[in-house]
Design a protein around this motif. Structure first.
Motif, PDB file in Angstrom:
ATOM      1  N   SER A   1       0.831  -3.596  -8.571  1.00  0.00           N
ATOM      2  CA  SER A   1       0.354  -4.503  -9.616  1.00  0.00           C
ATOM      3  C   SER A   1       1.501  -4.983 -10.499  1.00  0.00           C
ATOM      4  O   SER A   1       1.556  -6.156 -10.874  1.00  0.00           O
ATOM      5  CB  SER A   1      -0.706  -3.800 -10.477  1.00  0.00           C
ATOM      6  OG  SER A   1      -1.842  -3.455  -9.699  1.00  0.00           O
TER       7      SER A   1
ATOM      8  N   GLY B   1       0.786  -1.222   0.000  1.00  0.00           N
ATOM      9  CA  GLY B   1       0.000   0.000   0.000  1.00  0.00           C
ATOM     10  C   GLY B   1       0.819   1.274   0.000  1.00  0.00           C
ATOM     11  O   GLY B   1       0.306   2.349  -0.304  1.00  0.00           O
TER      12      GLY B   1
ATOM     13  N   THR C   1      -9.912  -3.081   1.828  1.00  0.00           N
ATOM     14  CA  THR C   1      -8.574  -3.497   2.254  1.00  0.00           C
ATOM     15  C   THR C   1      -8.400  -3.298   3.756  1.00  0.00           C
ATOM     16  O   THR C   1      -7.879  -4.173   4.451  1.00  0.00           O
ATOM     17  CB  THR C   1      -7.497  -2.711   1.498  1.00  0.00           C
ATOM     18  OG1 THR C   1      -7.634  -2.956   0.085  1.00  0.00           O
ATOM     19  CG2 THR C   1      -6.105  -3.128   1.943  1.00  0.00           C
TER      20      THR C   1
ATOM     21  N   LEU D   1      -5.570  -6.070  -4.956  1.00  0.00           N
ATOM     22  CA  LEU D   1      -5.314  -5.113  -6.024  1.00  0.00           C
ATOM     23  C   LEU D   1      -6.566  -4.707  -6.787  1.00  0.00           C
ATOM     24  O   LEU D   1      -6.543  -3.716  -7.519  1.00  0.00           O
ATOM     25  CB  LEU D   1      -4.269  -5.688  -6.992  1.00  0.00           C
ATOM     26  CG  LEU D   1      -2.916  -6.029  -6.355  1.00  0.00           C
ATOM     27  CD1 LEU D   1      -1.973  -6.631  -7.383  1.00  0.00           C
ATOM     28  CD2 LEU D   1      -2.300  -4.799  -5.708  1.00  0.00           C
TER      29      LEU D   1
ATOM     30  N   GLN E   1      -9.906   0.822  -1.015  1.00  0.00           N
ATOM     31  CA  GLN E   1      -9.155   1.043   0.210  1.00  0.00           C
ATOM     32  C   GLN E   1      -9.958   0.641   1.441  1.00  0.00           C
ATOM     33  O   GLN E   1      -9.413   0.079   2.397  1.00  0.00           O
ATOM     34  CB  GLN E   1      -8.743   2.515   0.307  1.00  0.00           C
ATOM     35  CG  GLN E   1      -7.835   2.845   1.478  1.00  0.00           C
ATOM     36  CD  GLN E   1      -6.472   2.173   1.373  1.00  0.00           C
ATOM     37  OE1 GLN E   1      -6.019   1.839   0.278  1.00  0.00           O
ATOM     38  NE2 GLN E   1      -5.824   1.975   2.509  1.00  0.00           N
TER      39      GLN E   1
ATOM     40  N   ARG F   1      -0.623   1.761  -6.025  1.00  0.00           N
ATOM     41  CA  ARG F   1      -1.362   0.549  -6.407  1.00  0.00           C
ATOM     42  C   ARG F   1      -0.902   0.035  -7.772  1.00  0.00           C
ATOM     43  O   ARG F   1      -0.774  -1.178  -7.973  1.00  0.00           O
ATOM     44  CB  ARG F   1      -2.862   0.837  -6.410  1.00  0.00           C
ATOM     45  CG  ARG F   1      -3.696  -0.344  -6.843  1.00  0.00           C
ATOM     46  CD  ARG F   1      -5.153  -0.177  -6.497  1.00  0.00           C
ATOM     47  NE  ARG F   1      -5.371  -0.227  -5.053  1.00  0.00           N
ATOM     48  CZ  ARG F   1      -6.518  -0.627  -4.502  1.00  0.00           C
ATOM     49  NH1 ARG F   1      -7.517  -1.020  -5.260  1.00  0.00           N
ATOM     50  NH2 ARG F   1      -6.646  -0.638  -3.205  1.00  0.00           N
TER      51      ARG F   1
END
Length: 261
Positions: free
Chosen positions: A179, A37, A146, A139, A143, A175
């Motif tokens: 990825s 993050g 998460t 991913l 937020q 982010r």
């Protein structure tokens, strides 16, 4: 970010790329490696650790205010970069403390150059795929979702704040970088357990019993791969022991770090 006068923010150039670093304390070098993050800056547990160590909290290349070298696209690349980062700072050997993706990164660094790592603390590290459960999808969720996954006790989660347009862009870029690093294969390196079996680096593995992102099984697999390692499971705790159960986390981490010669 915690407000304190005992730390400072620096910029370190490594191979032509600038790295954002928060630094505080004195003593042997300890590098705290953040998760997918991004870097939340100087935190209370960093402050506690800085009473015994020179604590470095870098933003990974491509994260926050750190520049991304065009060649850096994998976790293997990131490990090479950090070894150069340590040399740039004049260190031949360091202590590592990695959180989630940062734990994976610490393990990759240790596997790549075990002589550079005096010891490592892996905190709810991804990087090894569980055989029974799975690593949660992070991913493709927002937020808020998460945060729900990270904390066993929602009251321990930081309060929601409205981000500025600039902060939203940084979060989006973080982010995107995650990825690039972690998508294929998702959040693990199939060969990592074999790499770790070949090294002998003092290792403490810390896990939240109620981790809903990386199950405790992942910690057990790290312990099996790293000879002589210790696994400490914290009860009533999710994916973020340093925030959710900071006293127990710091106690076990400091005991381990203090045992390193």
């Amino acid at each position: 970010m915690t407000t304190t006068t005992s730390w400072r923010e620096e910029s370190v150039e490594v191979g032509g790329s600038k790295v954002q670093v928060f630094k505080g304390g004195s003593g042997p070098p300890l590098f705290a490696l953040h998760g997918a993050g991004g870097n939340r800056g100087w935190m209370p547990f960093h402050q506690a650790l800085s009473e015994s160590y020179t604590v470095y909290v870098p933003s990974h290349p491509g994260y926050d205010q750190s520049e991304q070298p065009p060649w850096l696209t994998t976790m293997n690349d990131m490990a090479h970069f950090y070894l150069a980062f340590f040399r740039t700072l004049g260190y031949q050997q360091v202590r590592l403390m990695g959180f989630s993706m940062g734990g994976w990164l610490a393990a990759e660094i240790a596997a790549m150059c075990p002589s550079a790592v005096q010891g490592q603390v892996l905190v709810d590290a991804v990087g090894i795929r569980p055989k029974q459960g799975e690593i949660a999808e992070l991913l493709l969720v927002g937020q808020e979702a998460t945060q729900d996954l990270i904390y066993h006790d929602p009251s321990k989660a930081p309060p929601a704040v409205e981000l500025t347009a600039e902060e939203q862009l940084v979060q989006w870029n973080n982010r995107e970088m995650a990825s690039r690093l972690c998508w294929t294969p998702y959040m693990h390196n199939p060969k990592l357990p074999r790499y770790l079996e070949l090294i002998d680096v003092p290792s403490l593995i810390v896990w939240g019993r109620q981790d809903r992102i990386a199950p405790v099984e992942c910690g057990e697999l790290y312990q099996q791969a790293l000879k002589g390692s210790k696994l400490h499971v914290i009860e009533e705790c999710g994916h973020s022991p340093h925030n959710e159960q900071p006293q127990e986390f710091l106690s076990v981490a400091m005991d381990f770090l203090g045992s390193l010669s």
